[in-house]
Design a protein around this motif. Structure first.
Motif, short mmCIF file in Angstrom:
data_model
loop_
_atom_site.label_atom_id
_atom_site.label_comp_id
_atom_site.label_asym_id
_atom_site.label_seq_id
_atom_site.Cartn_x
_atom_site.Cartn_y
_atom_site.Cartn_z
N HIS A 81 -17.35 22.68 -38.20
CA HIS A 81 -17.39 22.36 -39.62
C HIS A 81 -17.93 20.96 -39.88
CE1 HIS A 81 -15.20 26.06 -40.43
NE2 HIS A 81 -14.57 25.80 -39.30
N ALA A 82 -18.01 20.13 -38.86
CA ALA A 82 -18.46 18.74 -39.02
C ALA A 82 -19.97 18.65 -38.80
CB ALA A 82 -17.73 17.84 -38.03
N PRO A 83 -20.68 18.00 -39.72
CA PRO A 83 -22.14 17.94 -39.60
C PRO A 83 -22.58 17.41 -38.23
CG PRO A 83 -21.42 16.99 -41.69
CD PRO A 83 -20.18 17.29 -40.89
N GLY A 84 -23.50 18.13 -37.59
CA GLY A 84 -24.06 17.69 -36.31
C GLY A 84 -23.16 17.90 -35.11
N ARG A 85 -22.00 18.54 -35.30
CA ARG A 85 -21.07 18.66 -34.18
C ARG A 85 -20.73 20.11 -33.83
NH1 ARG A 85 -16.84 14.15 -33.10
NH2 ARG A 85 -17.33 15.04 -31.09
N ALA A 96 -15.84 21.71 -47.57
CA ALA A 96 -16.59 22.97 -47.64
C ALA A 96 -15.78 24.03 -48.38
CB ALA A 96 -16.94 23.45 -46.23
N LEU A 97 -14.48 24.11 -48.11
CA LEU A 97 -13.65 25.10 -48.78
C LEU A 97 -13.52 24.78 -50.26
CD1 LEU A 97 -10.82 25.52 -46.10
CD2 LEU A 97 -12.66 27.15 -46.65
N LYS A 98 -13.47 23.49 -50.60
CA LYS A 98 -13.36 23.07 -51.99
C LYS A 98 -14.63 23.44 -52.77
CE LYS A 98 -11.88 20.41 -55.48
NZ LYS A 98 -10.78 20.80 -56.35
N SER A 99 -15.77 23.36 -52.12
CA SER A 99 -17.04 23.60 -52.82
C SER A 99 -17.37 25.08 -52.96
CB SER A 99 -18.18 22.87 -52.11
OG SER A 99 -18.46 23.52 -50.89
#
Ligand code: 4NP
Length: 162
Positions: free
Chosen positions: A121-125, A158-161
């Motif tokens: 869920h973390a960008p680039g990871r 992400a869940l909030k959006s």
């Protein structure tokens, strides 16, 4: 659960590691705080792929690092992941690939839960693991906290959006 239902359902998230005493209690505690901070209505829990520590409080080093960062996880109690969890939770999130494989291996056919690694869920990871700090030192628990925070912050956003 059908995919179109999961898009509108309140997220129910369970964080999973091997023992449910080091990493996943940190993830549950950090996610709860982040959800409250951004106004995300979500349920959170954590569980183990093994039942070794069932009923135990988190490792004192996890309690200490969370407390240092303002989160109290001391009332959590370890429990194993169960097959019913695949119906109860929308997201089942492993800390490392062995956890994710154990989760997938026990998943009932046709379940609707979304399975992932926390750092996916973390960008680039994507695909990266949060290593088990159990045999480590305080610095390993600090790194674990930082990585968990990175994952849960991105996940909550992400869940909030949605
Ligand atoms: P966790 O860490 O999976 O992050 O809770 C561990 C806790 C206990 C053990 C291994 C990992 N153990 O071997 O008992």
């Amino acid at each position: 659960m059908l995919a179109r239902e999961s898009a509108v359902m309140k997220p129910h998230v369970v964080f999973v590691c091997l023992g449910n005493i080091c990493r996943s209690p940190l993830a549950e505690g950090a996610f709860r705080r982040e959800a409250a901070l951004i106004g995300l209505d979500a349920d959170a829990d954590s569980a183990a792929t093994r039942d070794w520590h069932e009923g135990k409080a988190p490792d004192r080093r996890s309690i200490a690092v969370a407390r240092k960062h303002g989160v109290n996880i001391s009332s959590q109690r370890a429990r194993p992941l169960r097959s019913e969890d695949f119906a109860r939770f929308t997201h089942i999130i492993g800390m490392d690939r062995a956890n994710l494989k154990a989760i997938a291996d026990m998943a009932p056919a046709g379940h609707g839960a979304h399975l992932s690694l926390l750092l996916d869920h973390a960008p680039g990871r994507a695909g990266q693991e949060i290593d088990d700090p159990w045999a480590g030192r305080a610095a390993d628990f600090e790194r674990c906290w930082a990585e968990v925070l990175e994952g849960v912050t991105a996940l909550a956003a992400a869940l909030k959006s949605h």
